[in-house]
Design an enzyme around this catalytic site. Structure first.
Site, PDB file in Angstrom:
ATOM      1  N   HIS A  17       0.864  -1.117  -0.114  1.00 56.49           N
ATOM      2  CA  HIS A  17       0.099   0.042   0.017  1.00 56.49           C
ATOM      3  C   HIS A  17       0.810   1.152  -0.167  1.00 56.49           C
ATOM      4  O   HIS A  17       0.773   2.243  -0.573  1.00 56.49           O
ATOM      5  CB  HIS A  17      -0.832   0.060   1.296  1.00 56.49           C
ATOM      6  CG  HIS A  17      -1.783  -0.983   1.393  1.00 56.49           C
ATOM      7  ND1 HIS A  17      -2.046  -1.829   2.557  1.00 56.49           N
ATOM      8  CD2 HIS A  17      -3.077  -1.592   0.576  1.00 56.49           C
ATOM      9  CE1 HIS A  17      -2.972  -2.772   2.420  1.00 56.49           C
ATOM     10  NE2 HIS A  17      -3.414  -2.548   1.150  1.00 56.49           N
ATOM     11  N   ARG A  90      -1.618  -6.555  -7.598  1.00 60.24           N
ATOM     12  CA  ARG A  90      -0.612  -7.455  -7.361  1.00 60.24           C
ATOM     13  C   ARG A  90      -0.368  -8.646  -8.445  1.00 60.24           C
ATOM     14  O   ARG A  90       0.751  -9.039  -8.652  1.00 60.24           O
ATOM     15  CB  ARG A  90      -0.575  -8.155  -5.907  1.00 60.24           C
ATOM     16  CG  ARG A  90      -0.681  -6.985  -4.822  1.00 60.24           C
ATOM     17  CD  ARG A  90      -0.890  -7.685  -3.499  1.00 60.24           C
ATOM     18  NE  ARG A  90      -2.297  -8.031  -3.562  1.00 60.24           N
ATOM     19  CZ  ARG A  90      -3.034  -8.754  -2.496  1.00 60.24           C
ATOM     20  NH1 ARG A  90      -2.422  -8.698  -1.343  1.00 60.24           N
ATOM     21  NH2 ARG A  90      -4.212  -9.100  -2.736  1.00 60.24           N
ATOM     22  N   SER A 127      -2.632  -7.809   3.458  1.00 57.27           N
ATOM     23  CA  SER A 127      -2.797  -7.511   4.634  1.00 57.27           C
ATOM     24  C   SER A 127      -3.167  -8.946   5.634  1.00 57.27           C
ATOM     25  O   SER A 127      -2.874  -9.061   6.757  1.00 57.27           O
ATOM     26  CB  SER A 127      -4.186  -6.468   4.974  1.00 57.27           C
ATOM     27  OG  SER A 127      -3.610  -5.195   4.540  1.00 57.27           O
TER      28      SER A 127
END
Length: 152
Positions: A17, A90, A127
């Site tokens: 991020h 990604r 995450s």
């Protein structure tokens, strides 16, 4: 003025991020990191912690602000007069998922989605992986900005 919303749960913010936000600074006059609130989702970090992690990570960047919101991202864009949604990609699965959302947002509004590919050195970080490392007592620090500190 080119204003972008970078939406997500940021539970927690990762170096992926962080990289996307840093690389987007030259592209936009203002970037609003928007932490979405989903009452049905169980978060590892409180909303206040997630917001603080991001604010501290970008304390020296005057064009970056952090807000929290509920509801549709396009409604937040309209409220804040942002004409872009920023998203990081990604892998191909991210692209397929984000493409469907971008098409829907474009159909419901005039807001464009801008995609940036994550850097190869951070493309494996998510995450959920960070949360798993934390839950299991692993060394998470290399996956997140320095502002992400776990209180014991």
């Amino acid at each position: 003025m080119r204003k972008a919303i970078f939406p997500g749960s940021f539970d927690p913010i990762t170096l992926g991020h962080y990289d996307i936000i840093k690389r987007s600074i030259p592209l936009f006059d203002e970037i609003v990191v928007a932490i979405g609130i989903n009452a049905e989702k169980k978060y590892m970090f409180s909303l206040e912690d997630r917001k603080r992690f991001i604010e501290e990570a970008f304390a020296d960047e005057p064009t970056i602000s952090v807000v929290t919101y509920e509801g549709l991202t396009i409604d937040l864009c309209k409220k804040l007069k942002a004409n872009f949604i920023l998203r990081g990609l990604r892998n191909p699965a991210d692209f397929e998922f984000e493409k469907a959302i971008a098409h829907t947002n474009r159909r419901l509004s005039k807001i464009e989605t801008v995609f940036l590919l994550t850097a190869s050195k951070t493309s494996y970080i998510s995450s959920s992986i960070v949360r798993d490392v934390i839950r299991n007592g692993g060394e998470y620090q290399m996956l997140v900005p320095d502002s992400v500190v776990i209180k014991k």
